[in-house]
Design an enzyme around this catalytic site. Structure first.
Site, PDB file in Angstrom:
ATOM      1  N   ASP B  11      30.351  -7.710  53.297  1.00 15.37           N
ATOM      2  CA  ASP B  11      29.759  -8.301  54.491  1.00 15.37           C
ATOM      3  C   ASP B  11      30.339  -9.703  54.623  1.00 15.37           C
ATOM      4  OD1 ASP B  11      28.290  -6.062  54.903  1.00 15.37           O
ATOM      5  OD2 ASP B  11      26.387  -6.879  54.196  1.00 15.37           O
ATOM      6  N   ASP B 130      22.479   2.657  61.292  1.00 10.60           N
ATOM      7  CA  ASP B 130      21.434   2.121  60.417  1.00 10.60           C
ATOM      8  C   ASP B 130      20.157   2.884  60.743  1.00 10.60           C
ATOM      9  OD1 ASP B 130      23.199   0.205  59.414  1.00 10.60           O
ATOM     10  OD2 ASP B 130      22.703  -1.210  61.020  1.00 10.60           O
TER      11      ASP B 130
END
Lengths: 198, 250
Positions: B11, B130
């Site tokens: 990330d 997600d």
């Protein structure tokens, strides 16, 4: 050494450029017949769809340029498939350098997803392209269509059955996997290609 | 035989690697180029970079980071974060990315998947989803890094996304992400059975047995972040463990 990468409408060639640069080669990208035919080595990469790629090549006469080339020539992924005689992808007549046909994967079991994405082994390795490459080395593949096995097969991979991981005839080589993304094995194969005699 | 893939995820925020638990509490985990090179050397099969602060003005920064990564590593990598147009994808592929992952923008404009896959091919379009399980037992799609709930079922969205041209699904269970208690087996299995393309399981991988369980089952690949960044599990050790448990890995 002058390495020319054929520039056309199929896909992402940046990773091929970077892989060659890691080997100390700065390739030229070109769709100009003279530039291509004056190269020491020609690379024909490609990610995309067969019929639109063939149309594009023909419109620019690049199909004839490829067939005229006499220097070591390497097709990668779609590039290799376009060098075969026919592709099931939108029923496309291809260049016919290799006699093998290109077909769509038909899964035998649920675990076989299409496209095949990932690392698979190559075996029954023949030709200088695989010099010092061990049998069952891993290479990176991303594809939904495959070249059948035939007289020009010089490496085999199993997915939904055995198929051609690499093809060779005269000065023409083709690999279904991405040597530019296949870690150390891929680097060795690219080096071997660059070391082929003219 | 096609191997199962181990995919470290980085990330990225302001050019650095970060990783939080349950999508908050970011911790700095280092220089992404150095981490990427380390993972490639250690035998990672692919890498995923998610720019969690991607905005229009920062996209150039991301492209230059992608260019640095692509020069350095010789394995495939995916880049995601704030991608919403053909032009965004072109810049990233031109910088050396192999695939892009799309999430919120695709949900809001599903035609985007069709446009991208016909322009660049399905093989480079990863649909990231997600998801979180609700009280009714079903799994629902979340957007904007998990901050926005929707009423769309995860399975339905995965099926639609693949029909529109996504070549791979990156499925993150928000219930499992950051817990290190194992991957979300049931929803991964349900998605994997519903779509003909590979599914990458993400969220919850904390120990080698978690990877063995999900890869022996429904997932084609498993993604994790902090356990690799903080060297809690090394990739070579993980692969040895998987080999011992009859899972084909590189």
């Amino acid at each position: 050494m002058k390495v020319v990468v054929i520039k056309y409408n199929a896909g992402n060639v940046r990773s091929v450029q970077f892989a060659l640069e890691r080997l100390g080669i700065s390739p030229t990208f070109s769709d100009d017949p003279e530039t291509i035919l004056s190269a020491d080595k020609i690379i024909f990469p490609g990610v995309g769809e067969a019929s639109s790629a063939m149309t594009y090549l023909k419109e620019r006469g690049l199909d004839q340029v490829i067939l005229q080339s006499t220097q070591p020539f390497l097709g990668i992924c779609l590039g290799m498939q376009l060098m075969c005689s026919h592709s099931e992808e939108n029923n496309t007549a291809c260049l016919g350098v290799f006699k093998e046909d290109v077909k769509r994967f038909v899964p035998n079991q649920a675990a076989e997803k299409v496209p095949q994405i990932g690392w698979n082994t190559i075996y029954d390795l023949k030709t200088d392209l695989f010099d010092r490459v061990q049998e069952n080395s891993f290479c990176y593949f991303v594809h939904s269509y495959y070249a059948s096995k035939g007289e020009h097969t010089v490496a085999t991979t199993d997915y939904c059955g055995p198929y051609s991981a690499a093809l060779h005839v005269n000065n023409f080589y083709g690999v279904q996997f991405h040597p530019e993304k296949s870690a150390d094995t891929g680097e060795l194969i690219l080096k071997n290609f660059l070391n082929l005699p003219l | 035989m096609l191997t199962k893939r181990i995919i470290p995820c980085l990330d990225i925020k302001d050019g650095r690697t970060v990783k939080g638990t349950n999508f908050v509490d970011l911790r700095d985990a280092g220089d992404p180029v150095e981490l990427a090179a380390r993972y490639a050397e250690e035998g990672a099969d692919e890498l995923v970079f998610l720019d969690i602060t991607a905005t229009n003005e920062k996209r150039k920064t991301l492209a230059s980071l992608v260019d640095k990564i692509a020069h350095r590593i010789n394995i495939p990598f995916t880049v995601g974060g704030g991608i919403s147009s053909i032009e965004d994808v072109r810049i990233l592929l031109d910088s050396g990315a192999d695939k892009v992952s799309i999430n919120t923008s695709a949900f809001k404009d599903p035609e985007l998947i069709n446009r991208l896959s016909s322009e660049f091919g399905s093989q480079c379009i990863v649909l990231a989803i997600d998801t979180k399980q609700h009280a009714d037992g079903a799994w629902y799609v979340y957007l904007n890094g998990g901050r926005v709930a929707t009423e769309r079922k995860c399975i339905d969205w995965a099926i639609e996304g693949v029909a529109r041209g996504a070549g791979e699904i990156l499925l993150t269970s928000m219930d499992h992400d950051g817990t290190k208690a194992g991957f979300a087996k049931a929803i991964t299995e349900a998605v994997s059975k519903s779509v003909p393309v590979p599914v990458i399981a993400s969220g919850g991988g904390g120990a080698p047995e978690h990877f063995a369980e999900i890869l022996n089952g429904p997932a084609d690949a498993a993604l994790a972040a902090s356990i690799f960044h903080f060297r809690e599990i090394s990739i070579p050790d993980l692969k040895s463990y998987l080999r011992l448990h009859s899972i084909c890995v590189r």
